[in-house]
Design a protein around this motif. Structure first.
Motif, PDB file in Angstrom:
ATOM      1  N   VAL A 178       0.856  -1.197   0.000  1.00  0.00           N
ATOM      2  CA  VAL A 178       0.000   0.000   0.000  1.00  0.00           C
ATOM      3  C   VAL A 178       0.893   1.249   0.000  1.00  0.00           C
ATOM      4  O   VAL A 178       0.679   2.193  -0.783  1.00  0.00           O
ATOM      5  N   ALA A 179       1.924   1.245   0.838  1.00  0.00           N
ATOM      6  CA  ALA A 179       2.817   2.413   0.931  1.00  0.00           C
ATOM      7  C   ALA A 179       3.461   2.687  -0.429  1.00  0.00           C
ATOM      8  O   ALA A 179       3.534   3.837  -0.884  1.00  0.00           O
ATOM      9  N   ARG A 180       3.916   1.624  -1.087  1.00  0.00           N
ATOM     10  CA  ARG A 180       4.586   1.778  -2.388  1.00  0.00           C
ATOM     11  C   ARG A 180       3.623   2.414  -3.405  1.00  0.00           C
ATOM     12  O   ARG A 180       3.987   3.318  -4.160  1.00  0.00           O
ATOM     13  N   ARG A 181       2.380   1.950  -3.380  1.00  0.00           N
ATOM     14  CA  ARG A 181       1.397   2.484  -4.333  1.00  0.00           C
ATOM     15  C   ARG A 181       1.087   3.952  -4.019  1.00  0.00           C
ATOM     16  O   ARG A 181       0.911   4.768  -4.936  1.00  0.00           O
ATOM     17  N   LEU A 182       1.035   4.292  -2.736  1.00  0.00           N
ATOM     18  CA  LEU A 182       0.718   5.688  -2.378  1.00  0.00           C
ATOM     19  C   LEU A 182       1.883   6.609  -2.717  1.00  0.00           C
ATOM     20  O   LEU A 182       1.682   7.755  -3.140  1.00  0.00           O
ATOM     21  N   LEU A 183       3.095   6.116  -2.567  1.00  0.00           N
ATOM     22  CA  LEU A 183       4.263   6.920  -2.964  1.00  0.00           C
ATOM     23  C   LEU A 183       4.158   7.277  -4.444  1.00  0.00           C
ATOM     24  O   LEU A 183       4.377   8.427  -4.846  1.00  0.00           O
ATOM     25  N   GLN A 184       3.787   6.284  -5.238  1.00  0.00           N
ATOM     26  CA  GLN A 184       3.659   6.543  -6.685  1.00  0.00           C
ATOM     27  C   GLN A 184       2.572   7.564  -6.986  1.00  0.00           C
ATOM     28  O   GLN A 184       2.591   8.217  -8.017  1.00  0.00           O
ATOM     29  N   LYS A 185       1.619   7.726  -6.071  1.00  0.00           N
ATOM     30  CA  LYS A 185       0.508   8.671  -6.291  1.00  0.00           C
ATOM     31  C   LYS A 185       0.745   9.995  -5.564  1.00  0.00           C
ATOM     32  O   LYS A 185      -0.180  10.751  -5.297  1.00  0.00           O
ATOM     33  N   GLY A 186       1.965  10.271  -5.168  1.00  0.00           N
ATOM     34  CA  GLY A 186       2.285  11.607  -4.645  1.00  0.00           C
ATOM     35  C   GLY A 186       2.195  11.767  -3.143  1.00  0.00           C
ATOM     36  O   GLY A 186       2.258  12.892  -2.631  1.00  0.00           O
ATOM     37  N   PHE A 187       2.041  10.689  -2.405  1.00  0.00           N
ATOM     38  CA  PHE A 187       2.084  10.814  -0.934  1.00  0.00           C
ATOM     39  C   PHE A 187       3.543  11.011  -0.532  1.00  0.00           C
ATOM     40  O   PHE A 187       4.429  10.310  -1.021  1.00  0.00           O
ATOM     41  N   THR A 188       3.786  11.972   0.353  1.00  0.00           N
ATOM     42  CA  THR A 188       5.175  12.279   0.752  1.00  0.00           C
ATOM     43  C   THR A 188       5.379  12.236   2.266  1.00  0.00           C
ATOM     44  O   THR A 188       6.466  12.514   2.750  1.00  0.00           O
ATOM     45  N   ARG A 189       4.294  11.962   3.011  1.00  0.00           N
ATOM     46  CA  ARG A 189       4.418  11.949   4.481  1.00  0.00           C
ATOM     47  C   ARG A 189       3.840  10.636   4.987  1.00  0.00           C
ATOM     48  O   ARG A 189       2.647  10.390   4.831  1.00  0.00           O
TER      49      ARG A 189
END
Ligand SMILES: Nc1ncnc2c1ncn2[C@@H]1O[C@H](COP(=O)(O)OP(=O)(O)O)[C@@H](O)[C@H]1O
Ligand SMILES: O=C(O)[C@@H](O)C(=O)COP(=O)(O)O
Length: 427
Positions: free
Chosen positions: A345-356
């Motif tokens: 999930v974290a990896r997918r959110l990183l790809q979608k611009g999550f930075t925190r």
């Protein structure tokens, strides 16, 4: 480099980094083994975060020795083996076997075992570890998913893990200060002891023990033991006085909370975040196992939430729920499935611009950081004792709060976000 440290999990490493940096050391956290021949010219302390706490003990020893060798080769004057303030381990290790191997590496001299961290309620008296006002074996750690702690007598626990004779320096000696502690070290060593559990009730005790460890090649313990070590170098003019950070700048982007810890503290923090209105989704482990819930679906859910608040994704379960999950799926198998899912999930959110990323749980944080391919962290301000904000060095540019399961006040997640400042777009 003055202090080179090997930590047995990632949140333990950030906890130690925070202590060293609060005591004025420029500290870098490395994820996984440092490269052979690496030099760390700008660091007073380098902490290598392994994921060795629950690994097979041969693997834990191999990785810890490899990390320690590289730190010593890079000039570390003192080696520190960091494990959990609640001594999380099994009878097979890994605290004893790793301490043995690092003692061999550093010439076999006397070392101590000092897990205490009074600021978070961990103290040791007559060799017995207390968590708050309960013995370890009566604390929530008795229900830990991977390392249930059933014996509070650390001399006994450690002696089951090491071939070296374990002794105890008890509190009446510690209370008399550095000189008395040094004399006790020498007495125990002459009597054949090789690793000494040290009673500790307060920060004053930690500083006295730290001073008595000046010149000791290998020190082992929780982050508390690092409180008194930097002053030994400062006295010799090797370390300047530095101010602690109070805020951290973060790249623009969204935040998410990922909680894989089942500790009482984390479950309380989840409750507070939910009551404060956080959008929350709980992992359903049997649905993940049969494929009806997936990391992709969970990530899509997070992306669909309001962008100005951090959605909360958690797997945390009560001790009874855990027992039944583990009985049907296996302790390590179910734990690994949860870790992999949250990491994905974290990896997918990183790809979608999550930075925190706010992550609760040591094993969980290790899995997340590996998935995000973060190799090193710089240390920012303290959110609560033992938990700093960190910013990645190299790899994707993000900030992370890696929270040890048991740490943090009930409003930890809200407090953490309040310390963030968004970086100017052209920075
Ligand atoms: N619902 C669950 N069922 C089974 N295992 C779980 C569940 N939730 C979390 N876990 C596992 O429990 C372990 C918690 O360890 P960790 O992340 O280190 O937390 P802590 O810091 O509290 O020790 C992880 O391996 C995690 O995957
Ligand atoms: O020493 C401590 O208590 C922490 O630094 C730590 O290692 C906690 O481990 P997790 O609870 O597994 O994060």
């Amino acid at each position: 480099m003055l202090i080179g440290a090997v930590a047995d999990d990632i949140t333990g490493a950030t906890d130690l980094c925070l202590m060293l940096s609060r005591e004025g050391m420029r500290t870098i956290q490395l994820i996984g083994l440092p490269e052979e021949g690496a030099l760390f010219a700008d660091a007073d302390a380098v902490v290598v975060a392994l994921k060795s706490r629950t690994a097979p003990s041969e693997d834990a020893v191999r990785d810890s020795v490899a990390a320690a060798r590289n730190l010593l080769a890079a000039g570390a004057e003192q080696l520190l083996f960091k494990y959990c303030s609640t001594f999380d381990s099994t009878d097979d290790g890994n605290i004893g076997p790793v301490a043995d191997a690092l003692q061999d590496l550093t010439g076999g001299g006397l070392t101590i075992a000092c897990p205490s961290f009074p600021a978070t309620g961990r103290t040791v008296y007559k060799g017995h570890l207390f968590v708050g006002d309960r013995l370890l074996s009566e604390s929530p750690l008795k229900d830990h998913p991977l390392t249930p702690m059933e014996d509070p007598d650390l001399v006994r626990v450690l002696q089951r893990q090491t071939r070296r004779p374990v002794g105890l320096v008890d509190w009446p000696v510690i209370a008399r200060g550095e000189t008395a502690i040094r004399a006790a070290f020498a007495r125990h060593e002459a009597a054949g002891k090789r690793i000494l559990v040290v009673d500790t009730l307060s920060d004053t005790d930690l500083r006295a023990i730290g001073a008595a460890c000046d010149g000791m090649k290998l020190v082992t313990g929780g982050s508390g033991i690092a409180m008194g070590l930097p002053d030994n170098f400062r006295k010799r003019g090797k370390l300047a006085v530095r101010k602690a950070m109070t805020r951290i700048t973060a790249p623009a982007g969204r935040a998410v909370i990922l909680a894989g810890s089942c500790s009482l503290a984390t479950r309380g923090q989840i409750e507070v975040a939910r009551n404060a209105g956080a959008a929350a989704l709980r992992l359903d482990i049997s649905a993940i196992a049969d494929g009806s819930q997936s990391a992709a679906q969970i990530a899509d859910w997070a992306i669909a939430q309001a962008s100005d608040r951090a959605p909360l994704i958690y797997s945390s379960a009560s001790p009874d729920e855990l027992l039944s999950i583990q009985a049907s799926m296996g302790r390590h198998e179910s734990g690994a499935l949860v870790e992999q899912t949250l990491a994905d999930v974290a990896r997918r959110l990183l790809q979608k611009g999550f930075t925190r990323f706010l992550v609760a749980g040591g094993e969980t944080s290790g899995a997340v950081i590996n998935a995000l391919e973060i190799k090193a962290l710089s240390i920012g301000p303290e959110i609560d004792p033992g938990v700093p904000w960190t910013r990645s060095i190299g790899g994707p540019d993000i900030v992370l709060a890696l929270k040890s399961g048991n740490f943090g006040a009930p409003d930890f997640f809200q407090k953490a976000r309040a310390l963030l400042e968004t970086e100017a777009p052209d920075a």
